[in-house]
Structures are given as C-alpha cells and as structure tokens.
Write an enzyme that holds these catalytic residues in place. Structure first.
Site, short mmCIF file in Angstrom:
data_model
loop_
_atom_site.label_atom_id
_atom_site.label_comp_id
_atom_site.label_asym_id
_atom_site.label_seq_id
_atom_site.Cartn_x
_atom_site.Cartn_y
_atom_site.Cartn_z
N GLU A 78 0.68 -1.04 0.03
CA GLU A 78 -0.16 -0.06 0.16
C GLU A 78 0.71 1.32 -0.08
OE1 GLU A 78 -0.24 -2.54 2.00
OE2 GLU A 78 -2.26 -3.33 1.30
N HIS B 190 -12.06 -5.37 8.62
CA HIS B 190 -12.58 -5.28 7.66
C HIS B 190 -13.87 -4.36 7.72
CE1 HIS B 190 -10.49 -9.14 6.65
NE2 HIS B 190 -10.39 -8.60 5.27
#
Lengths: 424, 306
Positions: free
Chosen positions: B40, B110
């Site tokens: 990322e 999540h």
C-alpha cells in the site's frame, strides 16, 4: 560516534587514493576479516547480472507419489510421528471442507481453507520445539493443530461463541493460543513480520534456547513490513525463521504481477542471511529444511529464510472465486500430482504404515468429530456483551466504563432492537 | 459502476477484484488498468509520482483498514506536495479509492472508518458517497479535482441490490453537502453508509414523535461545507451527528465544535453524537457497536425533549 568518524576518514582516504577500509559496508560474514573492497576497471566484474542466472533449485525428498528419492535425506522419524502428521493433515483437510460448507450455508460468516498447503504446516511445526513462538499470517492452522489445539477449538472460534478465547471479537480463522505459543492472527498482511524478530531478540536477551517462526505468503512478502522485518532480523541478529508459503497467488494476483526476481529465497542473500527453497508439498522435505534452519537459528542466534514452493488449490477465502482468474486445469494438475495428503499417504503405504482400512476409520471418526463440534458450537451462546469493553486497555478508562453503561441502558430501553438473547 | 475510459488514464491497485474495475480493463487496456505488487505504501507513493508526471492516477486500496502503511505517503507527501513546492509541482490528478465501514461480519480489519485520520491533514480532500449515483458523480468530481482525493466507498454498497441512477449530466459533481430533506425541528448530519440509518431514524422520529428532521449528507469530509450545516442548525436549533467511527476524536467532534461556536445562541439543546464505541470494531458485538437506527432515534428524541 566513532563509527561515523571512521566513515569520514574512509571517504577522505578514497579521495586521496589510499585504500579505503570497509567498515562493514560490504561482505557477508561476521567472522571473515574485512580486507576492504576489491577495486576493478572491468565493469563486468562489478555487475550483478541476470544473464545466465538460473532459478534456485527446489529441495525435495519424496517423489510426487510419495517414494523416498534419496535414503540419505530420510529424516528417520518414528513411524508414529509420520502417522500423526498424516492424521492431523486429514483433520485439517476435513475441517476445511466442513467449515467451508458451513459458511456457504450461512452458519459462519467467513472461512479460509489451507487446501494444497497442508504440508507446509505439519512439516515445519514438527521440526520446531513446542515453545518456539509462532507468528502466522492466516493460512497456517495446521501448526496449531500439530501442537494440540483441537478441532473443537477451531470450530468454536469460527462460530464466535462464548468458548472463543478472544470472545468472538474477530473473524473466523483468526486463531491464537498462548497455551500453544501461537500469536493471535490479524488480517493485514505482513504486519506480524517485524514483530517476530523483536520477540526473538527478547528471547535471546533472556537467554532462551527457543526461537521464533514467522509465516507469510508470496503476496505479503512484497509489503514494506517484510523488508523491514528481514533487514532488522539480519542486522540485529535475531533467532527467527522466516517461512514463506509461495503458493502462486495473492488473491487474484499471480506471482508474475507481484515480483520480478527469482521468488523469495534469493532475497536472503541481499539481507545477509541463509535461504532455502523447498518443495512445500513434501512434508518430509519441509521437516528437514525447518529442522536445519532451527539448528542454525538457535546456534548462531541469526535468522534464516525458507521459501516453500506450494500451490493454492482453493480460492483465497469464501469471499473469493478462483474460477474468475485461476486456470482450473492448472489447479487440477497440482491437485492430481502434488496434493500433500495423497503424497504423504503414498509414503506411509510404501512403508507399511497405512492401509485403506485405517484410512476409512480415520476419515469416519474425523468427520464425526467435526460434525458434532459444529452442532455443539452452533447451539452455544455468543460471548457476554461485557466483553465488548474488556481488554481495550489493561484497565478500562472512565469514558469506556460510561459507554458500557450507555449500551446497557440502550439495550434495556429498546430490547427488540438488540440480539441479547443469543449472548451469554 | 462503469466509468468512461476517457476520464481514466491509469487505474491500479494490489487486487482489482471489484467488478467495476474488472470490467473496465478490456476497454482501457492493461497498461492503464493493472495490478501492482502488494504494498500500500508503494501504491500510494507510485500514484503520487504518476500524478505528478501529469497522468490521471486512480489507485485502489482493497480495504480502508489496509491503507495505514501508506499514511506516511499521504500525510508527508501527497498532502504537502503542492504547498512545499509553491504549486510548481503537485499531485492533483491522484485519486485513492478504498471501501470502508461495517459490512456485518468484517470485525477489526474489514469494518474500519478511517476518515477521522485523513480529515486531520490539510492538503488532501476526503470524499464519501452515500449510494451508487452519488458514488459515480462524486468519483468523477474527485478524479477531475486538482488536489489528491481520498474516496472512501461504503463497503456494503457492493452488496446492495442497486439504485437507479440519473443521467450523467444531472449528477451533481460538486463536493458540497446536500440537504436530503427539509425539516424544522432538528438537523441530522452524517455521511456515507450512515445516511441510510439516519434516514430510517428520521422516519421513526416523524411517525412516532411528529418531529420534522432536516437530514444533511456531508459528502465531502475535508474540506467540509460549514455554511449549509450552520444555516440549518441556526434554523432548527438542534443537531444530531452520527458516524460509525469511534466517538473519541471522531470527525463528529470537529462538526460539533464548529457548530457550537457558530450557532451557540441558536442551540436549544446540547449537540448529540451517535457513534461507534471506543473499542476496536468487534465482530460478534457489531449490532451493539454500530450507531443503529434506535440509537440515532433516541438522540433525536433527547434533543427534542431537552
């Protein structure tokens, strides 16, 4: 400070043409005396070239069918140990199938199988000592099973019921067990990696003769944390085994889109540690390599990298569909030729340690164990609501204690809007 | 959601599993829609470079929960790029998309709402759509915006059945807030997936208490549209703010502080914040954790009864 001053002197030395000292900038061994850099006017000699570089070979011990290829490589494990590896492997295969189905039926919210990679778990776990700390990614439950975590405990965690050690706070397959020296799983990739050498460093300082193992995949290996981890481990000399499950895919990203070099094993050289490449579907080869790695790690107090070449036979998780991107004939090929369970059974049969009757018995007993675990886990209450607020800190701050009261008041005021009945 | 390829130069990320991105690849070509290695910090850093070069860069992070390794690139690079170079360089053509928020079974990693962290760094924009039509219009606006934009998409939208969306031309491409219902008794303020919940709470308040709510969708978190909100609260005298992110130092704190300063003499009741609790997002306790419609309804009742 002294090192900085010395580097400055070195640079000055280069400027006036005298031979510069090395000061640890180059070379691989602590023990080899530093002769200083070799200078050359031939650029080719100072080039790290890809031309005519072959991929690192893969170490294996068993043929695809499970025959011992080289008796000198036989680890010589007692028959009951290898049989236990097989029994645990079958347990993992069966629980994977049943919990995958349970997710599809809506009984649990999520699941990840280890389909195709089982040998990486049992081969490595069997070569470790029981108190070697394990940091895992999320696709290594066989390591826990080897150490004695039960199928029931796995099922309880996946059902997030009151028996889950972490009170249902995390998604299924996010196991952990202090009793089994296994850190709790977190979803983000590679975050466990820099922590492993830290833990290992602490163990070493404390004079322990245990080490740490950290598991990760080919995708996670591309994260910045992976680089930091390996560099710290090598530079600070931490007794940690880096175990990469190279299974070919990071969800739908194939390895060709994740790196350009020869996998992971050769990166060890760059960090200044030893690296091994092993057939991850050959449980005895994985055992041998991990055993050797452990000896080296504990003797030298330095890290080692193992790259286990394997293949992800299933989808990444129940939220993924491999048919969208994986060549299913490739999947079929790996399943038919290199499935770890079949390969190990082939070996056991060739040694007279297994037969069809034992197989049928094991499958039947295992399936029954899992079925009743699921039936029981389903019926259990969920953890008590008070556990939403515990363990944020060692002692809950005042604001959090007030929030707990607020929730309780809200639940009492609007009971039909909260599922309190299913919680303990 | 299909975005016409003329507006996209490059769309990339570690895992382009989302259907919208998969479908656009054959149109745009694999040199413009591609996977990257799994990092990322690499994705955002690469995007800053690509955008600085002048290409439109649309980066995708798989889940907002995973954006944190890129924090250095966002805060120290993207946010300061224009300022430190007196606009000689900038990474305006960068848009970073990530799904955020609760989905029913996401747990710690999540379900996160991260807008609070990114609202705190001047130099970037943060945009959050509440539904498919909004997502399309706001994403196009974000891509065209000449500042780096962080676009957080409600995760549950990927599972939602659908929403008829209006013609491209009539979609609002500005990033101001939007009043969704005119009301006289209380201003209800939120963004993203929480708007659906707030709508239900407002309906409950209307039917059970006869209370008229003015629901505002903030749409852009940074910079946020103060004037619309201040005007509304000066009219109604009451404010309920709601977001899934934890209460302490959540974005609701910024909203509440500004409104109390600007509307002090008009306020009839303390401002209510209905948020996630100050714990990691707990999977099995999600129904108790999220600011659901009854908690929001209860807050409306509190300000009205005050």
């Amino acid at each position: 400070m002294a090192a900085g001053a010395a580097r400055l002197v070195g640079r000055l030395g280069l400027l006036v043409g005298r031979r510069a000292r090395n000061y640890g900038r180059m070379g691989y061994s602590d023990s080899a005396p530093s002769r200083g850099p070799e200078y050359t006017t031939d650029l080719a000699e100072a080039t790290v070239s890809l031309t005519s570089k072959q991929p690192l070979p893969v170490y294996r011990v068993l043929s695809a069918g499970g025959e011992m290829l080289d008796p000198s490589q036989d680890p010589g494990l007692p028959g009951e140990t290898v049989v236990r590896m097989y029994e645990k492997m079958v347990g993992l295969c069966q629980v994977d199938q049943q919990l995958y189905k349970a997710q599809r039926m809506g009984l649990i919210s999520f699941y990840m199988t280890s389909y195709g990679e089982e040998a990486t778990h049992f081969g490595s776990a069997a070569a470790l000592h029981e108190k070697d700390m394990v940091y895992a990614q999320y696709r290594e439950p066989g390591v826990l099973l080897w150490r004695g975590f039960s199928l029931d405990q796995m099922v309880d965690q996946c059902f997030n019921n009151r028996h889950d050690l972490a009170h249902g706070r995390q998604m299924p397959v996010h196991y952990g067990s202090p009793e089994h020296y296994f850190q709790f799983i977190s979803s983000p990739l590679a975050t466990q990696m820099p922590q492993a050498p830290g833990y290992a460093h602490g163990l070493k300082q404390a004079g322990s003769d245990n080490c740490v193992i950290v598991y990760f995949g080919d995708g996670a290996a591309q994260e910045g944390d992976a680089h930091a981890a390996m560099n710290f481990a090598a530079t600070l000399k931490c007794p940690v085994i880096f175990f990469c499950r190279n299974n070919g895919y990071a969800i739908s990203t194939p390895v060709e889109e994740n790196y350009k070099g020869d996998g992971l094993a050769q990166r060890a050289l760059g960090y200044g540690m030893e690296g091994y490449r092993v057939d991850g579907n050959d449980v005895l080869a994985v055992y041998n390599v991990t055993k050797k790695a452990r000896e080296l790690v504990v003797d030298e107090g330095a890290p080692v990298l193992i790259e286990a070449m394997t293949y992800r036979l299933g989808s990444h998780s129940t939220s993924d569909d491999q048919t969208g991107y994986q060549d299913m004939s490739e999947v079929k090929d790996w399943r038919e030729r290199y499935f770890p369970r079949d390969r190990l059974r082939g070996y056991l049969q060739s040694q007279g340690l297994w037969d069809q009757e034992k197989e049928d018995e094991l499958v039947s007993v295992t399936n029954e164990t899992i079925r009743s675990a699921i039936k029981r886990a389903r019926a259990e209450k969920k953890p008590s609501l008070e556990h939403m607020f515990t363990d944020v800190y060692d002692v809950p701050p005042l604001r959090l204690r007030r929030q707990k009261e607020e929730v309780q008041a809200m639940v009492a005021k609007y009971p039909e809007h909260f599922p309190t009945a299913s919680h303990e | 959601m299909y975005v016409p390829h003329t507006f996209i130069e490059c769309k990339y990320g570690p895992e382009l599993v989302v259907t919208c991105t998969f479908r656009s690849s054959p149109v745009a070509g694999s040199n413009r829609v591609f996977n990257t290695p799994l990092s990322e910090q690499g994705i955002v850093g690469f995007g800053i470079g690509l955008a600085t070069q002048g290409s439109t860069a649309i980066a995708e992070i798989q889940f907002a929960d995973y954006i944190h390794p890129a924090f250095d690139q966002v805060v120290n690079e993207a946010a300061k790029y224009r300022y430190r170079s007196a606009s000689h360089y900038h990474c305006g053509p960068l848009t970073v998309r990530a799904p955020y928020g609760a989905v029913g079974h996401g747990g710690h990693y999540h379900s996160q709402s991260v807008e609070g962290f990114y609202a705190h760094v001047p130099g970037i924009k943060v945009v959050i759509p509440r539904g498919p039509s909004q997502a399309k219009g706001l994403l196009l606006a974000s891509i065209r915006d000449q500042n780096p934009v962080f676009f957080f998409e409600p995760k549950w939208l990927y599972q939602a059945a659908g929403e008829r969306h209006t013609q491209l031309a009539s979609l609002c491409t500005c990033m101001q807030s939007l009043s969704l219902s005119a009301g006289s008794d209380v201003t209800v303020l939120g963004y993203g997936s929480q708007i659906q919940i707030l709508r239900q709470a407002c309906e409950m308040a209307q039917s059970e208490l006869g209370v008229s709510c003015e629901l505002i969708d903030l749409r852009t978190i940074l910079p946020w549209d103060e004037d619309t909100v201040i005007q509304s609260v000066c009219k109604t005298g009451r404010l309920v703010v709601s977001h899934e992110a934890p209460l302490t130092a959540g974005f609701g704190a910024e909203l509440a502080a500004t409104v109390q300063a600007e509307c002090f003499n008009h306020l009839e009741a303390p401002i209510q914040r209905v948020c996630g609790w100050d714990t990691p997002f707990p999977l099995i306790f999600e129904p108790f954790y999220i600011p659901n419609k009854v908690r929001c309804f209860d807050a409306i009742r509190t300000v009205v009864d005050y």
